[in-house]
Design a protein around this motif. Structure first.
Motif, mmCIF file in Angstrom:
data_model
loop_
_atom_site.group_PDB
_atom_site.id
_atom_site.type_symbol
_atom_site.label_atom_id
_atom_site.label_comp_id
_atom_site.label_asym_id
_atom_site.label_seq_id
_atom_site.Cartn_x
_atom_site.Cartn_y
_atom_site.Cartn_z
ATOM 1 N N TYR A 133 0.814 -1.212 0.000
ATOM 2 C CA TYR A 133 0.000 0.000 0.000
ATOM 3 C C TYR A 133 0.854 1.271 0.000
ATOM 4 O O TYR A 133 0.442 2.294 -0.564
ATOM 5 C CB TYR A 133 -1.005 -0.027 1.157
ATOM 6 C CG TYR A 133 -2.093 -1.035 0.893
ATOM 7 C CD1 TYR A 133 -2.998 -0.860 -0.148
ATOM 8 C CD2 TYR A 133 -2.188 -2.197 1.644
ATOM 9 C CE1 TYR A 133 -3.976 -1.798 -0.417
ATOM 10 C CE2 TYR A 133 -3.169 -3.142 1.387
ATOM 11 C CZ TYR A 133 -4.064 -2.933 0.352
ATOM 12 O OH TYR A 133 -5.028 -3.871 0.072
ATOM 13 N N LYS A 134 2.036 1.192 0.590
ATOM 14 C CA LYS A 134 2.967 2.323 0.527
ATOM 15 C C LYS A 134 3.395 2.547 -0.927
ATOM 16 O O LYS A 134 3.405 3.679 -1.410
ATOM 17 C CB LYS A 134 4.187 2.054 1.412
ATOM 18 C CG LYS A 134 5.206 3.166 1.409
ATOM 19 C CD LYS A 134 6.402 2.817 2.273
ATOM 20 C CE LYS A 134 7.420 3.933 2.159
ATOM 21 N NZ LYS A 134 8.742 3.521 2.542
ATOM 22 N N TRP A 135 3.742 1.457 -1.615
ATOM 23 C CA TRP A 135 4.103 1.568 -3.033
ATOM 24 C C TRP A 135 2.942 2.137 -3.842
ATOM 25 O O TRP A 135 3.141 2.939 -4.748
ATOM 26 C CB TRP A 135 4.503 0.208 -3.595
ATOM 27 C CG TRP A 135 5.793 -0.340 -3.075
ATOM 28 C CD1 TRP A 135 6.787 0.335 -2.425
ATOM 29 C CD2 TRP A 135 6.233 -1.692 -3.166
ATOM 30 N NE1 TRP A 135 7.808 -0.519 -2.103
ATOM 31 C CE2 TRP A 135 7.502 -1.772 -2.555
ATOM 32 C CE3 TRP A 135 5.688 -2.846 -3.701
ATOM 33 C CZ2 TRP A 135 8.220 -2.957 -2.473
ATOM 34 C CZ3 TRP A 135 6.399 -4.030 -3.627
ATOM 35 C CH2 TRP A 135 7.650 -4.076 -3.017
ATOM 36 N N MET A 136 1.728 1.715 -3.530
ATOM 37 C CA MET A 136 0.543 2.222 -4.243
ATOM 38 C C MET A 136 0.422 3.738 -4.070
ATOM 39 O O MET A 136 0.091 4.448 -5.021
ATOM 40 C CB MET A 136 -0.729 1.539 -3.731
ATOM 41 C CG MET A 136 -0.888 0.104 -4.155
ATOM 42 S SD MET A 136 -1.344 -0.061 -5.885
ATOM 43 C CE MET A 136 -3.035 0.494 -5.827
ATOM 44 N N ARG A 137 0.677 4.216 -2.853
ATOM 45 C CA ARG A 137 0.566 5.657 -2.583
ATOM 46 C C ARG A 137 1.688 6.456 -3.232
ATOM 47 O O ARG A 137 1.454 7.548 -3.750
ATOM 48 C CB ARG A 137 0.610 5.923 -1.075
ATOM 49 C CG ARG A 137 -0.656 5.693 -0.336
ATOM 50 C CD ARG A 137 -0.574 6.221 1.098
ATOM 51 N NE ARG A 137 0.634 5.848 1.814
ATOM 52 C CZ ARG A 137 0.803 4.710 2.500
ATOM 53 N NH1 ARG A 137 -0.181 3.835 2.556
ATOM 54 N NH2 ARG A 137 1.931 4.454 3.122
ATOM 55 N N GLU A 138 2.876 5.911 -3.214
ATOM 56 C CA GLU A 138 4.057 6.683 -3.591
ATOM 57 C C GLU A 138 4.504 6.518 -5.040
ATOM 58 O O GLU A 138 5.238 7.367 -5.547
ATOM 59 C CB GLU A 138 5.219 6.331 -2.657
ATOM 60 C CG GLU A 138 4.959 6.722 -1.222
ATOM 61 C CD GLU A 138 6.064 6.278 -0.269
ATOM 62 O OE1 GLU A 138 7.014 5.583 -0.722
ATOM 63 O OE2 GLU A 138 5.960 6.601 0.919
ATOM 64 N N ASP A 139 4.109 5.437 -5.696
ATOM 65 C CA ASP A 139 4.599 5.146 -7.050
ATOM 66 C C ASP A 139 3.410 5.037 -8.009
ATOM 67 O O ASP A 139 2.730 4.024 -8.063
ATOM 68 C CB ASP A 139 5.403 3.842 -7.020
ATOM 69 C CG ASP A 139 6.048 3.501 -8.351
ATOM 70 O OD1 ASP A 139 5.640 4.057 -9.394
ATOM 71 O OD2 ASP A 139 6.958 2.649 -8.356
#
Length: 120
Positions: free
Chosen positions: A38-44
């Motif tokens: 979910y961090k990757w979804m938000r940031e990338d």
């Protein structure tokens, strides 16, 4: 982006594809915490776009099976489901009418209750 993170993201995308978009299953297969996903979804934004593409592929897969049930198995339930979801603009919707005492609309009851409160 460092090479190892890129490899992990690619691994996650492949696992997500194999799991038809089920995040928990894909995270376990790729050995990546859900929080990282979910961090990757938000940031990338590129990663997010690829995930959305996989979600659409999974949806297409499910729709193709629904069509197969309608066509090959003459499934009444599948036909009804399809019409309720895709045929709304043609009037295939379920509606519930909520009425009060003696079939009166509920907004009529609310007005009466409001008047009774004002009298007290």
């Amino acid at each position: 982006m460092d090479k190892s993170r890129h490899i992990k993201k690619e691994s996650m995308l492949k696992a997500l594809e194999k799991s038809l978009g089920i995040v928990t299953v894909a995270c376990k297969k790729a050995d990546i915490p859900r929080s990282t996903f979910y961090k990757w979804m938000r940031e990338d934004k590129d990663f997010e776009a690829e995930v959305r593409d996989i979600e659409n592929i999974a949806l297409d897969f499910a729709e193709s099976h629904l069509h197969k049930q309608i066509r090959d198995y003459n499934s009444t339930a599948a036909t009804i489901f399809y019409l309720k979801t895709k045929g709304k603009n043609r009037g295939y919707v379920e509606r519930q009418e909520i009425t009060g005492a003696e079939g009166m609309p509920t907004n009529f009851q609310i007005k009466i209750i409001g008047r009774d409160r004002d009298r007290d």
